[in-house]
Design a protein around this motif. Structure first.
Motif, short mmCIF file in Angstrom:
data_model
loop_
_atom_site.label_atom_id
_atom_site.label_comp_id
_atom_site.label_asym_id
_atom_site.label_seq_id
_atom_site.Cartn_x
_atom_site.Cartn_y
_atom_site.Cartn_z
N ARG A 1 -27.72 -2.95 -10.01
CA ARG A 1 -26.91 -1.84 -10.54
C ARG A 1 -25.43 -2.06 -10.24
O ARG A 1 -24.57 -1.77 -11.08
CB ARG A 1 -27.39 -0.52 -9.92
N LEU A 2 -25.12 -2.59 -9.08
CA LEU A 2 -23.73 -2.87 -8.73
C LEU A 2 -23.14 -3.89 -9.70
O LEU A 2 -22.01 -3.72 -10.18
CB LEU A 2 -23.64 -3.39 -7.29
N ASN A 3 -23.89 -4.93 -10.02
CA ASN A 3 -23.41 -5.93 -10.98
C ASN A 3 -23.21 -5.33 -12.36
O ASN A 3 -22.24 -5.66 -13.05
CB ASN A 3 -24.38 -7.11 -11.04
N GLU A 4 -24.10 -4.42 -12.78
CA GLU A 4 -23.94 -3.73 -14.06
C GLU A 4 -22.66 -2.91 -14.08
O GLU A 4 -21.89 -2.93 -15.04
CB GLU A 4 -25.13 -2.81 -14.33
N LEU A 5 -22.42 -2.18 -13.00
CA LEU A 5 -21.22 -1.35 -12.92
C LEU A 5 -19.95 -2.20 -12.92
O LEU A 5 -18.95 -1.84 -13.55
CB LEU A 5 -21.27 -0.47 -11.67
N MET A 6 -19.99 -3.32 -12.23
CA MET A 6 -18.83 -4.20 -12.20
C MET A 6 -18.57 -4.79 -13.58
O MET A 6 -17.42 -4.90 -14.01
CB MET A 6 -19.03 -5.29 -11.15
N ALA A 7 -19.61 -5.16 -14.31
CA ALA A 7 -19.45 -5.69 -15.66
C ALA A 7 -18.87 -4.61 -16.58
O ALA A 7 -17.98 -4.89 -17.40
CB ALA A 7 -20.78 -6.19 -16.20
N GLN A 8 -19.35 -3.37 -16.43
CA GLN A 8 -18.82 -2.27 -17.24
C GLN A 8 -17.35 -2.04 -16.93
O GLN A 8 -16.54 -1.81 -17.83
CB GLN A 8 -19.61 -1.00 -16.99
N SER A 9 -16.99 -2.10 -15.65
CA SER A 9 -15.59 -1.86 -15.29
C SER A 9 -14.71 -3.00 -15.79
O SER A 9 -13.59 -2.76 -16.24
CB SER A 9 -15.44 -1.66 -13.78
N ASP A 10 -15.22 -4.23 -15.73
CA ASP A 10 -14.46 -5.36 -16.28
C ASP A 10 -14.23 -5.19 -17.77
O ASP A 10 -13.14 -5.42 -18.28
CB ASP A 10 -15.18 -6.68 -16.01
N ALA A 11 -15.28 -4.79 -18.49
CA ALA A 11 -15.17 -4.58 -19.93
C ALA A 11 -14.18 -3.46 -20.23
O ALA A 11 -13.36 -3.56 -21.14
CB ALA A 11 -16.54 -4.27 -20.52
N PHE A 12 -14.24 -2.39 -19.45
CA PHE A 12 -13.32 -1.26 -19.65
C PHE A 12 -11.88 -1.70 -19.42
O PHE A 12 -10.99 -1.39 -20.21
CB PHE A 12 -13.69 -0.10 -18.72
N LEU A 13 -11.65 -2.43 -18.33
CA LEU A 13 -10.29 -2.87 -18.03
C LEU A 13 -9.77 -3.83 -19.09
O LEU A 13 -8.59 -3.78 -19.46
CB LEU A 13 -10.23 -3.50 -16.64
N SER A 14 -10.63 -4.72 -19.59
CA SER A 14 -10.22 -5.63 -20.66
C SER A 14 -9.84 -4.86 -21.91
O SER A 14 -8.83 -5.14 -22.56
CB SER A 14 -11.33 -6.62 -20.96
N SER A 15 -10.66 -3.87 -22.25
CA SER A 15 -10.38 -3.03 -23.41
C SER A 15 -9.07 -2.27 -23.23
O SER A 15 -8.24 -2.20 -24.14
CB SER A 15 -11.53 -2.06 -23.63
N LEU A 16 -8.88 -1.72 -22.06
CA LEU A 16 -7.66 -0.97 -21.77
C LEU A 16 -6.44 -1.88 -21.84
O LEU A 16 -5.40 -1.50 -22.40
CB LEU A 16 -7.77 -0.34 -20.37
N ASN A 17 -6.57 -3.07 -21.31
CA ASN A 17 -5.47 -4.03 -21.36
C ASN A 17 -5.12 -4.37 -22.81
O ASN A 17 -3.94 -4.45 -23.16
CB ASN A 17 -5.85 -5.30 -20.58
N GLY A 18 -6.14 -4.55 -23.65
CA GLY A 18 -5.90 -4.79 -25.06
C GLY A 18 -5.20 -3.63 -25.74
O GLY A 18 -4.28 -3.83 -26.55
#
Length: 81
Positions: free
Chosen positions: A53-70
């Protein structure tokens, strides 16, 4: 005489509320203080943490930050024109 008694009652109530708030603040501080003092062994942490679950949350946060950066880059480019 009634207003004097009412004034005493109001002060008493205010004092009780103030005392209660101070006790809550003290309890919060003690909880924070003692929670920081506890150390956990690697075995305890491994048992408590759901790694999948921690890895899933980290992947989601990475995706969110990438999207936000874009989005921020797109916003910057649109304001430059």
């Amino acid at each position: 005489m009634k207003s004097g008694k009412q004034s005493i009652d109001n002060n008493s109530s205010a004092e009780h509320v103030e005392q209660h708030l101070q006790e809550l603040e003290k309890a919060d501080y003690e909880l924070l203080y003692y929670s920081q003092e506890q150390s956990f062994s690697a075995d305890e942490l491994a048992r408590l943490i759901n790694e999948e679950r921690l890895n899933e949350l980290m992947a989601q946060s990475d995706a969110f930050l990438s999207s936000l950066n874009g989005e921020i880059k797109d916003f910057d480019e649109s304001t430059d024109n």
